[in-house]
Design a protein around this motif. Structure first.
Motif, mmCIF file in Angstrom:
data_model
loop_
_atom_site.group_PDB
_atom_site.id
_atom_site.type_symbol
_atom_site.label_atom_id
_atom_site.label_comp_id
_atom_site.label_asym_id
_atom_site.label_seq_id
_atom_site.Cartn_x
_atom_site.Cartn_y
_atom_site.Cartn_z
ATOM 1 N N LYS B 297 -48.174 35.869 29.802
ATOM 2 C CA LYS B 297 -47.505 37.106 29.381
ATOM 3 C C LYS B 297 -47.237 37.096 27.886
ATOM 4 O O LYS B 297 -46.995 38.127 27.281
ATOM 5 N N SER B 339 -36.371 34.924 29.977
ATOM 6 C CA SER B 339 -37.483 35.425 30.796
ATOM 7 C C SER B 339 -38.314 36.406 29.983
ATOM 8 O O SER B 339 -37.868 36.904 28.948
ATOM 9 N N ASP B 340 -39.521 36.695 30.470
ATOM 10 C CA ASP B 340 -40.415 37.665 29.834
ATOM 11 C C ASP B 340 -40.566 37.410 28.337
ATOM 12 O O ASP B 340 -40.566 38.338 27.541
ATOM 13 N N HIS B 394 -32.516 45.461 37.043
ATOM 14 C CA HIS B 394 -33.546 44.445 36.934
ATOM 15 C C HIS B 394 -34.563 44.915 35.909
ATOM 16 O O HIS B 394 -35.253 45.917 36.112
ATOM 17 N N ARG B 396 -37.824 44.353 33.241
ATOM 18 C CA ARG B 396 -38.982 43.560 32.845
ATOM 19 C C ARG B 396 -39.358 43.969 31.433
ATOM 20 O O ARG B 396 -39.251 45.147 31.077
ATOM 21 N N THR B 398 -42.331 43.766 28.335
ATOM 22 C CA THR B 398 -43.699 43.431 27.933
ATOM 23 C C THR B 398 -43.791 43.584 26.424
ATOM 24 O O THR B 398 -43.258 44.545 25.864
ATOM 25 N N SER B 412 -37.236 49.340 33.816
ATOM 26 C CA SER B 412 -36.485 49.097 35.044
ATOM 27 C C SER B 412 -37.079 50.062 36.052
ATOM 28 O O SER B 412 -38.023 50.761 35.732
#
Lengths: 166, 459
Positions: B297, B339-340, B394, B396, B398, B412
């Motif tokens: 990622k 994270s991410d 939640h 994420r 990118t 989200s």
């Protein structure tokens, strides 16, 4: 015998415009121009500039003098000067960039070309043709093809297009 | 009748002229002799119907064509002189009606603007303007392929990077974001062939490297000019996931570029654009712990000739030098609750960007690598007020671009926020929603990469 002059004798040059007017300038400042630098290396002290008229030469000397005293501390000051310097009419800018090109003053050429680009960036294609005296040599079909390739560039920001040719 | 008399005089003079030059084979090349004074008195009215498009206004041109036999037809008295044909047939379209009026004399002077100065000006135009001006004339249209124009572009200071992104809905067409104008561009003609589903994985010198969704084939493309190339097939038979990086051999894409792919088993290959072939410059050195748990990622960082990839187990970075062919490993403990995350770079400094989630609070943090101690040091965070939007949700993240200007997509379940962060100024900016022209819906951005817009880069 001690040399008692308080100020160092700076080497001076004389620049002569196309209208035969003469201007005295320090050599250290004048050599910002590549053309003048070459002539100095060939031992010229009177530099004839038949391609530069008096008005333009005065402006260029002003630019060189300001940039000649560039130090780390007055960068902002010089930026301001440059900003004001390019606030001139189209014709004046044109005369200046041609003269700067002839005199090989790279920083001034960059400054003026950028100023030109900023002046014309919102103009319509027709206005550009008028300004540069360029006839349209596209057939209607060719024009449509080129237009289609970059339609996104034409469509977006249509409201801001300036059609004046000055 | 005065006119008739003048015409008769003219006939006489021209006949004299022809007799003088009877020896010259081509009657169209009579040169102007100062010793033939009668020619000097040619009345101007004779040539009133000259071609409107002709820029040459001199008598000399007229005198040169006087010898042409067909022009003698003009001397028939009583008939008006026919339209003079320009010696060179010029294919001109519409005439700029203003070109001969006196007040526009100034504009005539513009023609002496030397070509290299025109190119220097055009090279400094915004990208969209450049594409608009391709319609000015054929010459401006072909500037893209001009060597001198390419050199001019190379001298202009690098603008901020653009971002080439793929949207969830239209996986085959890209949307490009210009951060200086804060505008999305949707090219009507896609940069890539529409049958391919490819994802942008790396970029350098204005070229973007794509890998198809099955990890099989590589493509290189300049999104602005649609210059496109499919790379030759690699020698591997198993299409596993790989990390990719691209570096330039010199200062611009024209001097060549190298593309590297590396897999978790330590297998790697390097593509050289100058040979158009893949090479295996050796095996990964034994100091690199295998299997190489690459963080797919994370975007690759390239600084000069070196590529940096993020790995875990142990946490850290592996780097490859395109010039020396040497792999190095750096063990760097990752921040907690991360994270991410992705690597980024700014002015040669390696940065880390990631989500920090503690209890229900999520925040985007920026760390800089301390090269002496090999530790991540937090240097910035997204403003709290923006982070509150994600509280309890939640999220994420990118990374859509990691070169100097960072672009992040925060998703989200119900929303997709796009932000940019400028490493040099520390400014966070919101990115306007990506909406297709004539559309209303905001597009969801799937992935992307930053690229430096370069008009003259060729794949």
């Amino acid at each position: 015998m001690a040399s008692s002059s308080k100020t160092e004798q700076k080497k001076m040059l004389i620049l002569k415009s196309s209208e035969e007017e003469e201007f005295e300038i320090e050599e250290s400042i004048a050599v910002q121009s590549g053309t003048i630098k070459n002539m100095v290396e060939d031992d010229f002290t009177l530099i004839p500039l038949p391609n530069v008229d008096t008005e333009t030469l005065i402006k260029i000397i002003k630019y060189m003098k300001k940039h000649g005293e560039k130090t780390k501390s007055n960068e902002k000051d010089i930026e301001e000067f440059d900003k004001e310097f390019v606030k001139k009419s189209f014709t004046e800018l044109k005369e200046l960039v041609l003269a700067a090109n002839y005199l090989h003053i790279t920083s001034l050429i960059d400054l003026l070309c950028q100023a030109f680009a900023d002046r014309i960036k919102n103009k319509s294609v027709k206005a550009i043709r008028e300004i540069f005296g360029i006839p349209n040599d596209f057939t209607p079909e060719e024009e449509a093809e080129v237009y289609e390739q970059h339609k996104w560039a034409h469509e977006e920001g249509k409201e801001h297009i300036d059609h004046s040719a000055y | 009748m005065e006119v008739l008399a003048m015409l008769r005089q003219l006939i006489g003079q021209v006949k004299q002229l022809l007799e003088l030059h009877a020896a010259s084979s081509s009657s169209s090349n009579i040169s102007f002799h100062p010793q033939t004074p009668p020619l000097l008195h040619l009345p101007r009215f004779y040539f009133l119907n000259r071609d409107e498009n002709s820029a040459e206004d001199s008598c000399f041109n007229i005198i040169m064509t006087a010898g042409k036999s067909e022009n003698l037809k003009m001397l028939e008295p009583g008939k008006p002189p026919p339209k003079k044909k320009a010696r060179k047939e010029r294919n001109r379209g519409e005439v700029t009606g203003t070109s001969h009026s006196i007040e526009n004399l100034d504009q005539q002077i513009w023609k002496e603007f030397p070509e290299d100065l025109i190119e220097a000006v055009v090279a400094r135009l915004p990208i969209a303007t450049f594409f608009r001006f391709r319609l000015v004339c054929h010459k401006w249209n072909s500037m893209l392929t001009s060597q001198s124009f390419s050199e001019q572009c190379a001298q202009v200071p690098q603008p901020q990077p653009w971002f080439y992104t793929i949207t969830h809905e239209n996986v085959n067409t890209g949307a490009m974001y210009d951060p200086t104008l804060k505008k999305w561009h949707h090219p009507t003609i896609p940069a890539l062939p529409t049958k391919l589903i490819v994802l942008p994985v790396a970029s350098a010198g204005g070229l973007v490297c794509f890998l198809d969704i099955g990890h099989r084939s590589f493509y290189v493309c300049n999104p602005l000019t649609r210059s496109f190339k499919e790379l030759p097939a690699r020698s591997v038979k198993v299409w596993s996931r790989v990390a990719v990086g691209i570096t330039l051999c010199g200062k611009s894409a024209s001097e060549g570029y190298n593309i590297l792919w590396v897999g978790c088993d330590g297998e790697f290959e390097v593509y050289n654009s100058r040979n158009n072939s893949w090479d295996r410059p050796g095996t990964m050195s034994s100091n690199i712990k295998l299997p190489l748990a690459l963080n797919f990622k994370s975007q690759t960082v390239s600084i000069g000739s070196k590529l940096y990839f993020m790995r875990s187990d142990p946490d850290g970075i592996v780097s490859y030098d395109m010039v020396t062919g040497v792999w190095k490993q750096f063990i760097i403990p990752a921040p907690l609750h991360l994270s991410d995350h992705t690597l980024a770079e700014c002015g040669g400094r390696i940065m880390l960007v990631g989500l920090l989630t503690k209890n229900a609070a999520t925040c985007v943090c920026i760390w800089e690598l301390q090269k002496m101690t090999l530790l991540w040091k937090e240097v910035d965070r997204m403003p709290n007020i923006w982070c509150l939007e994600f509280y309890g949700k939640h999220v994420r993240m990118t990374c859509l671009g990691n070169k100097g200007l960072l672009m992040l997509s925060l998703r989200s379940r119900q929303m997709n926020r796009l932000v940019t962060y400028d490493f040099s100024t520390g400014k966070w900016m919101k990115v306007p929603g990506c909406i297709l022209p004539r559309g209303r819906k905001r597009q969801w951005i799937a992935c992307g990469t930053a690229f430096h817009p370069c008009l003259t880069a060729v794949a």
